[in-house]
Design a protein around this motif. Structure first.
Motif, PDB file in Angstrom:
ATOM      1  N   SER A   1       0.817  -1.220   0.000  1.00 39.75           N
ATOM      2  CA  SER A   1       0.000   0.000   0.000  1.00 39.75           C
ATOM      3  C   SER A   1       0.848   1.266   0.000  1.00 39.75           C
ATOM      4  O   SER A   1       0.347   2.355  -0.297  1.00 39.75           O
ATOM      5  N   GLU A   2       2.143   1.145   0.289  1.00 39.52           N
ATOM      6  CA  GLU A   2       3.041   2.309   0.307  1.00 39.52           C
ATOM      7  C   GLU A   2       3.712   2.542  -1.041  1.00 39.52           C
ATOM      8  O   GLU A   2       4.409   3.533  -1.233  1.00 39.52           O
ATOM      9  N   VAL A   3       3.493   1.645  -1.988  1.00 39.99           N
ATOM     10  CA  VAL A   3       4.112   1.735  -3.316  1.00 39.99           C
ATOM     11  C   VAL A   3       3.336   2.725  -4.180  1.00 39.99           C
ATOM     12  O   VAL A   3       2.115   2.815  -4.106  1.00 39.99           O
TER      13      VAL A   3
ATOM     14  N   ALA B   1      -7.502  -0.562 -15.191  1.00 35.78           N
ATOM     15  CA  ALA B   1      -8.153  -1.791 -14.726  1.00 35.78           C
ATOM     16  C   ALA B   1      -7.226  -2.682 -13.891  1.00 35.78           C
ATOM     17  O   ALA B   1      -7.705  -3.581 -13.206  1.00 35.78           O
ATOM     18  N   LEU B   2      -5.919  -2.439 -13.931  1.00 35.89           N
ATOM     19  CA  LEU B   2      -4.991  -3.277 -13.184  1.00 35.89           C
ATOM     20  C   LEU B   2      -5.158  -3.064 -11.679  1.00 35.89           C
ATOM     21  O   LEU B   2      -5.004  -1.949 -11.187  1.00 35.89           O
ATOM     22  N   PRO B   3      -5.459  -4.117 -10.949  1.00 31.22           N
ATOM     23  CA  PRO B   3      -5.561  -3.971  -9.497  1.00 31.22           C
ATOM     24  C   PRO B   3      -4.182  -3.851  -8.858  1.00 31.22           C
ATOM     25  O   PRO B   3      -3.195  -4.404  -9.351  1.00 31.22           O
ATOM     26  N   CYS B   4      -4.133  -3.108  -7.776  1.00 36.66           N
ATOM     27  CA  CYS B   4      -2.918  -2.990  -6.978  1.00 36.66           C
ATOM     28  C   CYS B   4      -3.305  -2.413  -5.627  1.00 36.66           C
ATOM     29  O   CYS B   4      -4.386  -1.853  -5.469  1.00 36.66           O
ATOM     30  N   GLN B   5      -2.403  -2.540  -4.655  1.00 30.41           N
ATOM     31  CA  GLN B   5      -2.662  -1.953  -3.339  1.00 30.41           C
ATOM     32  C   GLN B   5      -2.123  -0.535  -3.243  1.00 30.41           C
ATOM     33  O   GLN B   5      -2.604   0.262  -2.457  1.00 30.41           O
TER      34      GLN B   5
ATOM     35  N   LEU C   1       0.759  -5.344 -11.813  1.00 31.96           N
ATOM     36  CA  LEU C   1       1.144  -4.449 -10.720  1.00 31.96           C
ATOM     37  C   LEU C   1       1.207  -5.172  -9.385  1.00 31.96           C
ATOM     38  O   LEU C   1       2.062  -4.871  -8.546  1.00 31.96           O
ATOM     39  N   GLN C   2       0.333  -6.133  -9.179  1.00 31.12           N
ATOM     40  CA  GLN C   2       0.383  -6.920  -7.940  1.00 31.12           C
ATOM     41  C   GLN C   2       1.674  -7.725  -7.857  1.00 31.12           C
ATOM     42  O   GLN C   2       2.287  -7.826  -6.782  1.00 31.12           O
ATOM     43  N   GLU C   3       2.092  -8.293  -8.989  1.00 26.53           N
ATOM     44  CA  GLU C   3       3.340  -9.050  -9.009  1.00 26.53           C
ATOM     45  C   GLU C   3       4.540  -8.131  -8.763  1.00 26.53           C
ATOM     46  O   GLU C   3       5.471  -8.490  -8.036  1.00 26.53           O
TER      47      GLU C   3
ATOM     48  N   GLU D   1       4.479  -5.330  -7.061  1.00 24.53           N
ATOM     49  CA  GLU D   1       4.442  -4.980  -5.625  1.00 24.53           C
ATOM     50  C   GLU D   1       5.016  -6.088  -4.757  1.00 24.53           C
ATOM     51  O   GLU D   1       5.785  -5.827  -3.818  1.00 24.53           O
ATOM     52  N   ALA D   2       4.667  -7.331  -5.068  1.00 22.94           N
ATOM     53  CA  ALA D   2       5.141  -8.469  -4.273  1.00 22.94           C
ATOM     54  C   ALA D   2       6.666  -8.570  -4.319  1.00 22.94           C
ATOM     55  O   ALA D   2       7.315  -8.760  -3.278  1.00 22.94           O
ATOM     56  N   VAL D   3       7.236  -8.423  -5.498  1.00 26.79           N
ATOM     57  CA  VAL D   3       8.701  -8.486  -5.615  1.00 26.79           C
ATOM     58  C   VAL D   3       9.336  -7.287  -4.923  1.00 26.79           C
ATOM     59  O   VAL D   3      10.282  -7.422  -4.140  1.00 26.79           O
ATOM     60  N   TRP D   4       8.822  -6.106  -5.192  1.00 25.66           N
ATOM     61  CA  TRP D   4       9.366  -4.866  -4.615  1.00 25.66           C
ATOM     62  C   TRP D   4       9.419  -4.952  -3.094  1.00 25.66           C
ATOM     63  O   TRP D   4      10.420  -4.598  -2.476  1.00 25.66           O
ATOM     64  N   CYS D   5       8.333  -5.425  -2.501  1.00 24.30           N
ATOM     65  CA  CYS D   5       8.241  -5.473  -1.037  1.00 24.30           C
ATOM     66  C   CYS D   5       9.039  -6.624  -0.430  1.00 24.30           C
ATOM     67  O   CYS D   5       9.276  -6.636   0.778  1.00 24.30           O
ATOM     68  N   SER D   6       9.487  -7.571  -1.248  1.00 23.20           N
ATOM     69  CA  SER D   6      10.286  -8.679  -0.731  1.00 23.20           C
ATOM     70  C   SER D   6      11.781  -8.372  -0.752  1.00 23.20           C
ATOM     71  O   SER D   6      12.580  -9.141  -0.238  1.00 23.20           O
TER      72      SER D   6
END
Length: 177
Positions: free
Chosen positions: A3-5, A30-34, A127-129, A131-136
């Motif tokens: 959510s901070e991205v 339309a791309l979902p993301c937090q 975008l979800q993918e 975010e997942a990599v970025w936050c890891s």
């Protein structure tokens, strides 16, 4: 946290039809993301006709229901410098500079470039993918990450007019098959 991205989505256009621009803008919306989504439309001053009308159309699209609206919509109008040529490279650079100037703290900003003649992968998880990599990854090494999404290049012609190799490559890259 995802959510901070902030996803800074650079959408590059030159002389392509407005319908193509609006289609990709709608797909990005339309791309979902937090996290947040900031759209920067990079246009070429010599090649892009009616840039204000294009921006107004994108703003109207953003106000329509469906998808996660862009938190901000910005645009650049790239004017060629000496020895530059119209195209993705110079336009992309202009968008990068605009993003750098716009964000006070870019530590959680991910810049992604989309040429207007691209189609996004059908699973809509891009975008979800990211975010997942970025936050890891720890903050100190994030600057070195390069994301290479699965996209499909498309020509502005019907499939019947494409070469066999274009059809094979597009078919092979599609996740809907």
């Amino acid at each position: 946290q995802p959510s901070e991205v902030t996803h800074c989505l650079g959408l590059l256009v030159a002389n392509e039809p407005e319908e193509q621009l609006l289609k990709l803008a709608a797909d990005l919306k339309a791309l979902p993301c937090q996290g947040k989504k900031v759209l920067i439309v990079g246009m070429e001053k010599k090649a892009t006709k009616e840039p204000e009308a294009k921006m107004a159309a994108i703003q109207r699209l953003n106000e329509q229901p469906g998808g996660k609206p862009f938190n901000e919509i910005l645009y650049t109008l790239h004017e060629l410098r000496d020895e530059e040529i119209i195209g993705t490279g110079s336009n992309h650079y202009e968008v990068q500079v605009a993003a750098e100037r716009h964000f006070e703290d870019a530590s959680n900003v991910i810049l992604s470039k989309f040429d207007v003649n691209m189609q996004l992968d059908c699973d809509r998880k891009l975008l979800q993918e990211i975010e997942a990599v970025w936050c890891s990854v720890d903050r100190e090494t994030r600057f070195s990450i390069t994301f290479m999404p699965n996209i499909i290049w498309c020509a502005n012609v019907p499939d019947l007019e494409r070469t066999n190799i274009e059809k094979i490559v597009s078919f092979g890259m599609s996740s809907s098959t």
